[in-house]
Scaffold this active site. Structure first.
Site, PDB file in Angstrom:
ATOM      1  CG  LEU A 196       9.640 -16.688  -3.595  1.00  0.00           C
ATOM      2  CD1 LEU A 196       9.341 -16.705  -2.095  1.00  0.00           C
ATOM      3  CD2 LEU A 196      10.068 -15.285  -4.017  1.00  0.00           C
ATOM      4  CB  THR A 234     -12.769  -8.184  -6.073  1.00  0.00           C
ATOM      5  OG1 THR A 234     -12.738  -8.191  -4.632  1.00  0.00           O
ATOM      6  CG2 THR A 234     -12.388  -9.555  -6.569  1.00  0.00           C
ATOM      7  N   GLY A 258       0.284   5.495  -4.338  1.00  0.00           N
ATOM      8  CA  GLY A 258      -0.291   6.790  -4.723  1.00  0.00           C
ATOM      9  C   GLY A 258       0.259   7.912  -3.853  1.00  0.00           C
ATOM     10  CG  ASP A 270      -2.057   0.961   1.121  1.00  0.00           C
ATOM     11  OD1 ASP A 270      -2.302   1.474   0.014  1.00  0.00           O
ATOM     12  OD2 ASP A 270      -2.715   1.218   2.147  1.00  0.00           O
ATOM     13  CG  HIS A 330       0.251   2.112  -9.279  1.00  0.00           C
ATOM     14  ND1 HIS A 330      -0.004   1.707  -7.986  1.00  0.00           N
ATOM     15  CD2 HIS A 330      -0.824   2.840  -9.666  1.00  0.00           C
ATOM     16  CE1 HIS A 330      -1.195   2.171  -7.615  1.00  0.00           C
ATOM     17  NE2 HIS A 330      -1.708   2.864  -8.609  1.00  0.00           N
TER      18      HIS A 330
HETATM   19  C1  FPP Z   1      -1.842   0.273  -3.335  1.00  0.00           C
HETATM   20  O1  FPP Z   1      -1.373   1.589  -3.367  1.00  0.00           O
HETATM   21  C2  FPP Z   1      -1.311  -0.451  -4.457  1.00  0.00           C
HETATM   22  C3  FPP Z   1      -2.062  -1.069  -5.413  1.00  0.00           C
HETATM   23  C4  FPP Z   1      -3.527  -1.084  -5.419  1.00  0.00           C
HETATM   24  C5  FPP Z   1      -1.431  -1.734  -6.528  1.00  0.00           C
HETATM   25  C6  FPP Z   1      -0.217  -2.499  -6.172  1.00  0.00           C
HETATM   26  C7  FPP Z   1       0.477  -2.829  -7.416  1.00  0.00           C
HETATM   27  C8  FPP Z   1       1.820  -2.819  -7.573  1.00  0.00           C
HETATM   28  C9  FPP Z   1       2.762  -2.525  -6.483  1.00  0.00           C
HETATM   29  C10 FPP Z   1       2.404  -3.153  -8.865  1.00  0.00           C
HETATM   30  C11 FPP Z   1       1.839  -4.432  -9.407  1.00  0.00           C
HETATM   31  C12 FPP Z   1       2.782  -5.065 -10.254  1.00  0.00           C
HETATM   32  C13 FPP Z   1       2.660  -6.324 -10.693  1.00  0.00           C
HETATM   33  C14 FPP Z   1       3.770  -6.904 -11.407  1.00  0.00           C
HETATM   34  C15 FPP Z   1       1.461  -7.150 -10.470  1.00  0.00           C
HETATM   35  P1  FPP Z   1      -2.434   2.728  -3.524  1.00  0.00           P
HETATM   36  O2  FPP Z   1      -2.559   3.064  -4.959  1.00  0.00           O
HETATM   37  O3  FPP Z   1      -3.718   2.334  -2.877  1.00  0.00           O
HETATM   38  O4  FPP Z   1      -1.735   3.873  -2.735  1.00  0.00           O
HETATM   39  P2  FPP Z   1      -2.455   5.012  -1.887  1.00  0.00           P
HETATM   40  O5  FPP Z   1      -3.181   4.295  -0.771  1.00  0.00           O
HETATM   41  O6  FPP Z   1      -1.314   5.821  -1.395  1.00  0.00           O
HETATM   42  O7  FPP Z   1      -3.367   5.729  -2.796  1.00  0.00           O
END
Ligand code: FPP
Length: 258
Positions: free
Chosen positions: A149, A84, A41, A38, A55
């Site tokens: 892994l 989801t 953003g 998390d 991301h």
């Molecule tokens: C949460 O941060 C993150 C996600 C919802 C996406 C996580 C995805 C990645 C780290 C990359 C995925 C890569 C692959 C290869 C599958 P947020 O956007 O909710 O952050 P915020 O809470 O600060 O807004």
């Protein structure tokens, strides 16, 4: 983060912010580690960048964390990549997230193969774009003989839906006479979940200071140790993972007993 600097602690002469793999007890490495990645953003916002830059940076963290997890001897690393509920985000961001597995695997698959990593996916295929699924399926196929892994991406995963899906399948099997109602117990339930091939997580990590489970592995974390950090996911690194494991090793797990 600044807070991390002040949180610097020494325990028995061991600086918890400067851990090495050899500081860990090799006989007590968590077998299954799950991570709620998390704060992408917020990391980006803090730097005046668009959310998608967070991301992309988060993708780089995955590379490092998988490498360290493999080196330490973790068997399964389950990463919450897309829930989801994440479909509710703006269309541009969803599209970007759906393109990331392809980008990640294009860049990293060779190295993952070299490191003997097995790529897996846990989630519901429906709704996922074809190019996202194809990229993941190709990686799963190309790494299926590996023995290191298990890098398990939770993609279009939601725990409540997983439980409903399991119940539906159990009911179908009862109605078809394949099992009897009396056979339904925890062990059987485990067999109907998407995690059926894995033991429950020993350790669940969440980054970015949020103290929530967010519909992740609700059934499976009944006795999982929880560990939180204020670091945003793009800031999480080898040291963070070693610290989480080190602190996990200081805990006494009793599973409801004394
Ligand atoms: C949460 O941060 C993150 C996600 C919802 C996406 C996580 C995805 C990645 C780290 C990359 C995925 C890569 C692959 C290869 C599958 P947020 O956007 O909710 O952050 P915020 O809470 O600060 O807004």
């Amino acid at each position: 983060m600044l807070k991390g600097l002040f949180a610097k602690k020494k325990e028995n002469g061991l600086d918890k912010n400067k851990l090495n793999i050899k500081d860990l007890d090799p006989l007590n490495i968590p077998k299954h580690v799950a991570i709620i990645m998390d704060g992408n953003g917020r990391w980006a916002k803090q730097k005046g960048l668009p959310r998608i830059a967070g991301h992309r940076e988060g993708m780089k963290t995955i590379r490092e964390v998988a490498r360290v997890a493999n080196e330490v001897g973790i068997k399964i690393l389950t990463l919450y990549a897309f829930s989801t509920e994440n479909w509710k985000r703006p269309q541009d961001e969803v599209k970007f997230l759906m393109d990331l597995p392809q980008e990640f695997l294009r860049k990293e698959l060779d190295e993952l193969i070299e490191q003997n990593v097995q790529v897996k996916m846990m989630g519901f295929d429906q709704q996922l774009p074809e190019h996202t699924l194809n990229a993941v399926h190709e990686a799963v196929e190309k790494t299926k003989q590996n023995t290191g892994l298990i890098l398990n991406f939770a993609l279009n995963y939601g725990s409540r839906y997983e439980i409903i899906y399991a119940i539906r399948n159990i009911v179908d099997d009862v109605l078809a006479g394949n099992i009897s109602k009396d056979e339904i117990d925890e062990k059987l339930m485990n067999q109907y979940l998407l995690t059926k091939s894995y033991p429950d997580p020993d350790l669940l990590i969440r980054t970015s200071g949020e103290l929530r489970i967010s519909n992740f592995l609700l059934w499976q974390i009944a006795y999982t140790e929880l560990w939180y950090t204020d670091e945003f996911w793009p800031e999480f690194n080898k040291q963070s993972l070693l610290q989480a494991i080190y602190e996990y090793q200081q805990r006494s797990r009793r599973f409801g007993s004394l």
